[in-house]
Every structure is written in C-alpha cells, then in structure tokens.
Write a protein that holds these residues in place. Structure first.
Motif, PDB file in Angstrom:
ATOM      1  N   MET A   1      48.116 -19.993 -26.839  1.00 10.14           N
ATOM      2  CA  MET A   1      49.009 -19.746 -27.954  1.00 10.14           C
ATOM      3  C   MET A   1      48.410 -20.415 -29.191  1.00 10.14           C
ATOM      4  SD  MET A   1      53.129 -20.366 -28.024  1.00 10.14           S
ATOM      5  CE  MET A   1      53.473 -18.953 -27.001  1.00 10.14           C
ATOM      6  N   ASP A   2      48.659 -19.845 -30.354  1.00  7.07           N
ATOM      7  CA  ASP A   2      48.200 -20.436 -31.602  1.00  7.07           C
ATOM      8  C   ASP A   2      49.195 -21.494 -32.067  1.00  7.07           C
ATOM      9  OD1 ASP A   2      45.990 -18.863 -31.658  1.00  7.07           O
ATOM     10  OD2 ASP A   2      46.510 -17.762 -33.472  1.00  7.07           O
ATOM     11  N   VAL A   3      48.671 -22.670 -32.345  1.00  2.19           N
ATOM     12  CA  VAL A   3      49.501 -23.793 -32.763  1.00  2.19           C
ATOM     13  C   VAL A   3      48.892 -24.391 -34.021  1.00  2.19           C
ATOM     14  CG1 VAL A   3      50.436 -26.053 -32.121  1.00  2.19           C
ATOM     15  CG2 VAL A   3      50.082 -24.310 -30.354  1.00  2.19           C
ATOM     16  N   GLY A   4      49.724 -24.650 -35.002  1.00  5.37           N
ATOM     17  CA  GLY A   4      49.308 -25.364 -36.204  1.00  5.37           C
ATOM     18  C   GLY A   4      49.968 -26.732 -36.199  1.00  5.37           C
ATOM     19  N   ILE A   5      49.220 -27.728 -36.644  1.00  2.02           N
ATOM     20  CA  ILE A   5      49.789 -29.072 -36.745  1.00  2.02           C
ATOM     21  C   ILE A   5      49.604 -29.551 -38.177  1.00  2.02           C
ATOM     22  CG2 ILE A   5      49.680 -31.472 -35.973  1.00  2.02           C
ATOM     23  CD1 ILE A   5      49.182 -30.548 -33.252  1.00  2.02           C
ATOM     24  N   VAL A   6      50.707 -29.952 -38.781  1.00  4.52           N
ATOM     25  CA  VAL A   6      50.690 -30.510 -40.132  1.00  4.52           C
ATOM     26  C   VAL A   6      50.870 -32.009 -39.987  1.00  4.52           C
ATOM     27  CG1 VAL A   6      51.781 -30.536 -42.395  1.00  4.52           C
ATOM     28  CG2 VAL A   6      51.730 -28.406 -41.058  1.00  4.52           C
ATOM     29  N   GLY A   7      49.872 -32.747 -40.411  1.00  5.57           N
ATOM     30  CA  GLY A   7      49.904 -34.201 -40.292  1.00  5.57           C
ATOM     31  C   GLY A   7      49.031 -34.631 -39.132  1.00  5.57           C
ATOM     32  N   LEU A   8      47.809 -34.999 -39.434  1.00  9.94           N
ATOM     33  CA  LEU A   8      46.851 -35.365 -38.389  1.00  9.94           C
ATOM     34  C   LEU A   8      46.614 -36.869 -38.362  1.00  9.94           C
ATOM     35  CD1 LEU A   8      44.358 -32.401 -38.804  1.00  9.94           C
ATOM     36  CD2 LEU A   8      46.066 -32.732 -36.999  1.00  9.94           C
ATOM     37  N   GLY A   9      47.716 -37.607 -38.416  1.00 13.93           N
ATOM     38  CA  GLY A   9      47.637 -39.049 -38.212  1.00 13.93           C
ATOM     39  C   GLY A   9      47.418 -39.317 -36.732  1.00 13.93           C
ATOM     40  N   ARG A  10      47.701 -40.506 -36.306  1.00 13.90           N
ATOM     41  CA  ARG A  10      47.420 -40.873 -34.909  1.00 13.90           C
ATOM     42  C   ARG A  10      48.170 -39.992 -33.916  1.00 13.90           C
ATOM     43  NH1 ARG A  10      47.400 -47.196 -34.349  1.00 13.90           N
ATOM     44  NH2 ARG A  10      45.749 -46.801 -32.842  1.00 13.90           N
ATOM     45  N   MET A  11      49.435 -39.713 -34.169  1.00  6.81           N
ATOM     46  CA  MET A  11      50.217 -38.871 -33.255  1.00  6.81           C
ATOM     47  C   MET A  11      49.810 -37.403 -33.375  1.00  6.81           C
ATOM     48  SD  MET A  11      52.686 -40.502 -31.411  1.00  6.81           S
ATOM     49  CE  MET A  11      54.168 -39.530 -31.315  1.00  6.81           C
ATOM     50  N   GLY A  12      49.762 -36.886 -34.590  1.00  8.95           N
ATOM     51  CA  GLY A  12      49.443 -35.475 -34.785  1.00  8.95           C
ATOM     52  C   GLY A  12      48.061 -35.116 -34.270  1.00  8.95           C
ATOM     53  N   LEU A  13      47.087 -35.973 -34.526  1.00  9.18           N
ATOM     54  CA  LEU A  13      45.732 -35.715 -34.037  1.00  9.18           C
ATOM     55  C   LEU A  13      45.699 -35.741 -32.512  1.00  9.18           C
ATOM     56  CD1 LEU A  13      42.745 -35.223 -34.811  1.00  9.18           C
ATOM     57  CD2 LEU A  13      42.447 -37.700 -34.706  1.00  9.18           C
ATOM     58  N   GLY A  14      46.402 -36.702 -31.910  1.00  7.63           N
ATOM     59  CA  GLY A  14      46.463 -36.775 -30.453  1.00  7.63           C
ATOM     60  C   GLY A  14      47.139 -35.555 -29.856  1.00  7.63           C
ATOM     61  N   MET A  15      48.203 -35.092 -30.475  1.00  5.19           N
ATOM     62  CA  MET A  15      48.907 -33.915 -29.977  1.00  5.19           C
ATOM     63  C   MET A  15      48.013 -32.679 -30.073  1.00  5.19           C
ATOM     64  SD  MET A  15      52.662 -34.787 -31.542  1.00  5.19           S
ATOM     65  CE  MET A  15      53.548 -33.387 -30.884  1.00  5.19           C
ATOM     66  N   GLY A  16      47.352 -32.525 -31.214  1.00  3.50           N
ATOM     67  CA  GLY A  16      46.452 -31.390 -31.378  1.00  3.50           C
ATOM     68  C   GLY A  16      45.324 -31.405 -30.376  1.00  3.50           C
ATOM     69  N   THR A  17      44.739 -32.571 -30.159  1.00  2.00           N
ATOM     70  CA  THR A  17      43.641 -32.711 -29.201  1.00  2.00           C
ATOM     71  C   THR A  17      44.117 -32.387 -27.796  1.00  2.00           C
ATOM     72  OG1 THR A  17      42.619 -34.374 -30.608  1.00  2.00           O
ATOM     73  CG2 THR A  17      41.908 -34.313 -28.305  1.00  2.00           C
ATOM     74  N   ARG A  18      45.291 -32.862 -27.431  1.00  2.00           N
ATOM     75  CA  ARG A  18      45.835 -32.577 -26.097  1.00  2.00           C
ATOM     76  C   ARG A  18      46.037 -31.070 -25.899  1.00  2.00           C
ATOM     77  NH1 ARG A  18      48.201 -35.416 -21.856  1.00  2.00           N
ATOM     78  NH2 ARG A  18      49.888 -34.299 -20.767  1.00  2.00           N
ATOM     79  N   LEU A  19      46.523 -30.401 -26.927  1.00  2.46           N
ATOM     80  CA  LEU A  19      46.735 -28.960 -26.824  1.00  2.46           C
ATOM     81  C   LEU A  19      45.408 -28.197 -26.717  1.00  2.46           C
ATOM     82  CD1 LEU A  19      49.716 -28.509 -29.294  1.00  2.46           C
ATOM     83  CD2 LEU A  19      49.767 -28.256 -26.801  1.00  2.46           C
ATOM     84  N   VAL A  20      44.388 -28.633 -27.477  1.00  3.35           N
ATOM     85  CA  VAL A  20      43.065 -28.006 -27.371  1.00  3.35           C
ATOM     86  C   VAL A  20      42.552 -28.142 -25.941  1.00  3.35           C
ATOM     87  CG1 VAL A  20      40.636 -28.247 -28.050  1.00  3.35           C
ATOM     88  CG2 VAL A  20      42.420 -28.229 -29.799  1.00  3.35           C
ATOM     89  N   ARG A  21      42.680 -29.337 -25.381  1.00  2.92           N
ATOM     90  CA  ARG A  21      42.213 -29.583 -24.012  1.00  2.92           C
ATOM     91  C   ARG A  21      42.934 -28.710 -22.992  1.00  2.92           C
ATOM     92  NH1 ARG A  21      41.881 -36.217 -23.866  1.00  2.92           N
ATOM     93  NH2 ARG A  21      40.154 -36.415 -25.365  1.00  2.92           N
TER      94      ARG A  21
END
Length: 178
Positions: A1-21
């Motif tokens: 699924m396509d996911v966009g994340i606004v705010g790539l601080g510590r939490m947002g970056l971790g969430m995005g990375t987890r979803l990529v994985r």
C-alpha cells in the motif's frame, strides 16, 4: 500500500522505515530538508512538498501525520487535503487532544476524506519492537487502514477503540485512573 508520512523526526522516520521493511511504498516529507538523506537511506521516497504526497499514484493512499499536536496538524491537513482523493485516509498519529480529533474528522468528512486519530506509543524502540496503537474513527476506514497499522504495531498492540476521539479520551482516562 502507498503510505505518506509527514514529519520524519525520530518517531515518523522509524514508522516509515518499519513500513518499508514490511513491503509498503513509503514517501516522506519534513520541513527540514536535511531529513532527505536519512529518509532515502531507509528506503523512504522523498517528497519535497506536502503536495508531493498527494501525487503518489496508488489509491487509497494513507497519509500519517507525525507532527506536534495542535495547529501544526491543522496546517498539514489544510495544505494536504486539496491534493487527496475520496479513497484516501488521513491519520493523525501525534496524540492530539481528543476534541481536536473529533473536529478534524468532521472537517475531513465534509471534504469527502476519511480520518483516523491514532494514539501512538513505542518511541524509538518501535522501529524494531513495533508500536502500540489505539485508533479512533469509523469502522470502514479502520478496516482499510488496518494492514498498515498492523505492520506498525507490535503483537497485541493494535486496537480500534471507537469513533474519532475515542482513543485520545480513553488514554486520558487511563492516565488519571478512571
């Protein structure tokens, strides 16, 4: 699924990375262009503008907002909403005040968009261990977003707790011992 994340601080970056994985196509945006290198190193496509998130090709798109609660969330929604399609889902993961979540749900519904407010905990450890997520919003929207939320959550760490605002008001009640 396509996911966009606004705010790539510590939490947002971790969430995005987890979803990529976990196999999702993730695009990210942050007001700090220095986050671009970190995002791309973790497999997150960089969106130079919020409008870039609304141009991801597949629908429904899920846009997770991970900015500080309050006016910053409203600013993101105001800029992003005109670029989205009716199938898209906006998720506020910033632990906003529950009355703000209810207001945002009504506003986005009036624009023909879907909204979930999701209380998130897990900190920087969420990347590896998963997050605990309490989602508020209508059942159909939750069902659509559930695969993404499940990929973010740790085992047993995901709950749909009712309509918009429910997760935030329950969190507050738990904190004060109600």
């Amino acid at each position: 699924m396509d996911v966009g994340i606004v705010g790539l601080g510590r939490m947002g970056l971790g969430m995005g990375t987890r979803l990529v994985r976990r196999g999702h196509n993730v695009a990210g945006h942050d007001t700090s262009p220095t986050k671009q290198t970190q995002a791309e190193a973790n497999g997150i496509h960089w969106a130079a503008t919020l409008r870039g998130l609304g141009s991801m090709p597949a629908t429904p798109r899920i846009i997770i907002i991970m900015v500080p609660a309050g006016p910053p969330v409203d600013s993101v929604i105001d800029e992003l909403a005109p670029t989205l399609s009716p199938e898209d889902i906006v998720i506020d993961g910033g632990n906003s005040f529950y009355k703000d979540s209810i207001r945002r749900a009504v506003h986005l519904r009036d624009l023909g968009l879907s909204f979930l407010d999701v209380g998130v905990s897990g900190g920087v450890w969420g990347l590896e261990n998963g997050y605990c997520l309490m989602a508020g919003g209508d059942s159909e929207t939750y069902k659509t977003a559930e695969p993404v939320l499940a990929d973010l959550a740790q085992d047993g760490g995901l709950a749909h707790v009712g309509e918009s605002g429910a997760g935030k008001s329950l969190t507050g009640a738990a904190i004060i011992g109600l």
